[in-house]
Design a protein around this motif. Structure first.
Motif, PDB file in Angstrom:
ATOM      1  N   GLN A   1      20.774  25.745  19.220  1.00  0.00           N
ATOM      2  CA  GLN A   1      19.674  25.707  18.271  1.00  0.00           C
ATOM      3  C   GLN A   1      18.627  24.704  18.748  1.00  0.00           C
ATOM      4  O   GLN A   1      18.951  23.595  19.132  1.00  0.00           O
ATOM      5  N   VAL A   2      17.366  25.131  18.695  1.00  0.00           N
ATOM      6  CA  VAL A   2      16.280  24.247  19.101  1.00  0.00           C
ATOM      7  C   VAL A   2      16.200  23.057  18.150  1.00  0.00           C
ATOM      8  O   VAL A   2      16.270  23.218  16.936  1.00  0.00           O
ATOM      9  N   GLN A   3      16.064  21.878  18.712  1.00  0.00           N
ATOM     10  CA  GLN A   3      15.944  20.666  17.895  1.00  0.00           C
ATOM     11  C   GLN A   3      14.817  19.789  18.403  1.00  0.00           C
ATOM     12  O   GLN A   3      14.605  19.686  19.617  1.00  0.00           O
ATOM     13  N   LEU A   4      14.120  19.167  17.477  1.00  0.00           N
ATOM     14  CA  LEU A   4      13.100  18.188  17.800  1.00  0.00           C
ATOM     15  C   LEU A   4      13.345  16.970  16.924  1.00  0.00           C
ATOM     16  O   LEU A   4      13.519  17.117  15.705  1.00  0.00           O
ATOM     17  N   VAL A   5      13.356  15.794  17.514  1.00  0.00           N
ATOM     18  CA  VAL A   5      13.618  14.570  16.775  1.00  0.00           C
ATOM     19  C   VAL A   5      12.509  13.558  17.072  1.00  0.00           C
ATOM     20  O   VAL A   5      12.335  13.150  18.232  1.00  0.00           O
ATOM     21  N   GLU A   6      11.782  13.185  16.019  1.00  0.00           N
ATOM     22  CA  GLU A   6      10.707  12.204  16.169  1.00  0.00           C
ATOM     23  C   GLU A   6      11.230  10.788  15.916  1.00  0.00           C
ATOM     24  O   GLU A   6      12.186  10.593  15.156  1.00  0.00           O
ATOM     25  N   SER A   7      10.562   9.839  16.527  1.00  0.00           N
ATOM     26  CA  SER A   7      10.838   8.425  16.266  1.00  0.00           C
ATOM     27  C   SER A   7       9.597   7.618  16.621  1.00  0.00           C
ATOM     28  O   SER A   7       8.659   8.140  17.228  1.00  0.00           O
ATOM     29  N   GLY A   8       9.617   6.342  16.213  1.00  0.00           N
ATOM     30  CA  GLY A   8       8.537   5.448  16.590  1.00  0.00           C
ATOM     31  C   GLY A   8       7.556   5.114  15.498  1.00  0.00           C
ATOM     32  O   GLY A   8       6.642   4.304  15.696  1.00  0.00           O
ATOM     33  N   SER A  25      15.565  19.412  22.387  1.00  0.00           N
ATOM     34  CA  SER A  25      16.825  19.861  22.971  1.00  0.00           C
ATOM     35  C   SER A  25      16.937  21.371  22.837  1.00  0.00           C
ATOM     36  O   SER A  25      16.320  21.983  21.974  1.00  0.00           O
ATOM     37  N   ARG A  26      17.746  21.948  23.688  1.00  0.00           N
ATOM     38  CA  ARG A  26      18.017  23.383  23.747  1.00  0.00           C
ATOM     39  C   ARG A  26      16.873  24.167  24.371  1.00  0.00           C
ATOM     40  O   ARG A  26      16.906  25.399  24.344  1.00  0.00           O
ATOM     41  N   PHE A  27      15.845  23.494  24.888  1.00  0.00           N
ATOM     42  CA  PHE A  27      14.812  24.180  25.642  1.00  0.00           C
ATOM     43  C   PHE A  27      14.099  23.140  26.501  1.00  0.00           C
ATOM     44  O   PHE A  27      14.251  21.937  26.287  1.00  0.00           O
ATOM     45  N   THR A  28      13.325  23.615  27.461  1.00  0.00           N
ATOM     46  CA  THR A  28      12.567  22.695  28.303  1.00  0.00           C
ATOM     47  C   THR A  28      11.093  22.728  27.937  1.00  0.00           C
ATOM     48  O   THR A  28      10.604  23.673  27.311  1.00  0.00           O
ATOM     49  N   LEU A  29      10.396  21.708  28.336  1.00  0.00           N
ATOM     50  CA  LEU A  29       8.971  21.593  28.024  1.00  0.00           C
ATOM     51  C   LEU A  29       8.128  22.560  28.845  1.00  0.00           C
ATOM     52  O   LEU A  29       6.925  22.675  28.605  1.00  0.00           O
ATOM     53  N   ASP A  30       8.758  23.255  29.795  1.00  0.00           N
ATOM     54  CA  ASP A  30       8.046  24.307  30.527  1.00  0.00           C
ATOM     55  C   ASP A  30       7.948  25.582  29.700  1.00  0.00           C
ATOM     56  O   ASP A  30       7.188  26.492  30.065  1.00  0.00           O
ATOM     57  N   ALA A  97       6.257  19.692  16.777  1.00  0.00           N
ATOM     58  CA  ALA A  97       6.622  21.089  16.622  1.00  0.00           C
ATOM     59  C   ALA A  97       6.548  21.779  17.970  1.00  0.00           C
ATOM     60  O   ALA A  97       5.794  21.358  18.861  1.00  0.00           O
ATOM     61  N   ALA A  98       7.312  22.859  18.100  1.00  0.00           N
ATOM     62  CA  ALA A  98       7.365  23.610  19.351  1.00  0.00           C
ATOM     63  C   ALA A  98       7.057  25.074  19.096  1.00  0.00           C
ATOM     64  O   ALA A  98       7.443  25.637  18.064  1.00  0.00           O
ATOM     65  N   GLY A  99       6.386  25.682  20.065  1.00  0.00           N
ATOM     66  CA  GLY A  99       6.094  27.099  19.919  1.00  0.00           C
ATOM     67  C   GLY A  99       5.425  27.665  21.151  1.00  0.00           C
ATOM     68  O   GLY A  99       4.986  26.925  22.039  1.00  0.00           O
ATOM     69  N   ASP A 111       7.038  27.401  15.854  1.00  0.00           N
ATOM     70  CA  ASP A 111       8.232  27.966  15.219  1.00  0.00           C
ATOM     71  C   ASP A 111       9.274  26.919  14.832  1.00  0.00           C
ATOM     72  O   ASP A 111      10.101  27.169  13.954  1.00  0.00           O
ATOM     73  N   TYR A 112       9.273  25.808  15.514  1.00  0.00           N
ATOM     74  CA  TYR A 112      10.324  24.809  15.305  1.00  0.00           C
ATOM     75  C   TYR A 112       9.677  23.460  15.005  1.00  0.00           C
ATOM     76  O   TYR A 112       8.698  23.077  15.649  1.00  0.00           O
ATOM     77  N   TRP A 113      10.285  22.753  14.054  1.00  0.00           N
ATOM     78  CA  TRP A 113       9.706  21.502  13.568  1.00  0.00           C
ATOM     79  C   TRP A 113      10.752  20.404  13.502  1.00  0.00           C
ATOM     80  O   TRP A 113      11.923  20.666  13.209  1.00  0.00           O
ATOM     81  N   GLY A 114      10.311  19.184  13.735  1.00  0.00           N
ATOM     82  CA  GLY A 114      11.164  18.036  13.534  1.00  0.00           C
ATOM     83  C   GLY A 114      11.141  17.590  12.083  1.00  0.00           C
ATOM     84  O   GLY A 114      10.451  18.193  11.244  1.00  0.00           O
TER      85      GLY A 114
END
Length: 123
Positions: A1-8, A25-30, A97-99, A111-114
């Motif tokens: 499962q795609v995951q995004l975790v923010e911090s800072g 995680s579960r995907f690359t930035l490419d 977010a990723a998409g 499609d995916y959000w932290g």
């Protein structure tokens, strides 16, 4: 499962700086573009910045141009948002977010959000 975790996030005085991180995680930035968004209390979510998957091109909302910088470290699967010259109106929960997006309209298509990280700019 795609995951995004923010911090800072955190509390900073006007004029100060913060650096947000988004670990994916579960995907690359490419593969996916990564966008940063923010939502202040009582306001709609707005797009802040984006970095494309293909060549790392960057895009910014006018409200943050010249103050915020988005970057990525593909080895660490991490996208950063360096925020300088912060203003009280930058106070919000910041999300990454990723998409697969059309960069000509980079604020749409994610499609995916932290879970978000709070940024408060106050003296």
């Amino acid at each position: 499962q795609v995951q995004l975790v923010e911090s800072g996030g955190g509390l900073v005085q006007p004029g100060g700086s913060l650096r947000l991180s988004c670990v994916v995680s579960r995907f690359t930035l490419d593969y996916y573009a990564i966008g940063w968004f923010r939502q202040a209390p009582g306001k709609e979510r707005e797009g802040v910045s984006c970095i494309s998957s293909s060549d790392g091109s960057t895009y910014y909302d006018d409200s943050v141009k010249g103050r915020f910088t988005i970057s990525r470290d593909k080895a660490k699967n991490t996208v950063y948002l360096q925020m300088n010259s912060l203003k009280p109106e930058d106070t919000a929960v910041y999300y990454c977010a990723a998409g697969i997006i059309a960069t000509m309209n980079w604020k749409l298509g994610y499609d995916y959000w932290g879970q978000g990280t709070q940024v408060t700019v106050s003296s």
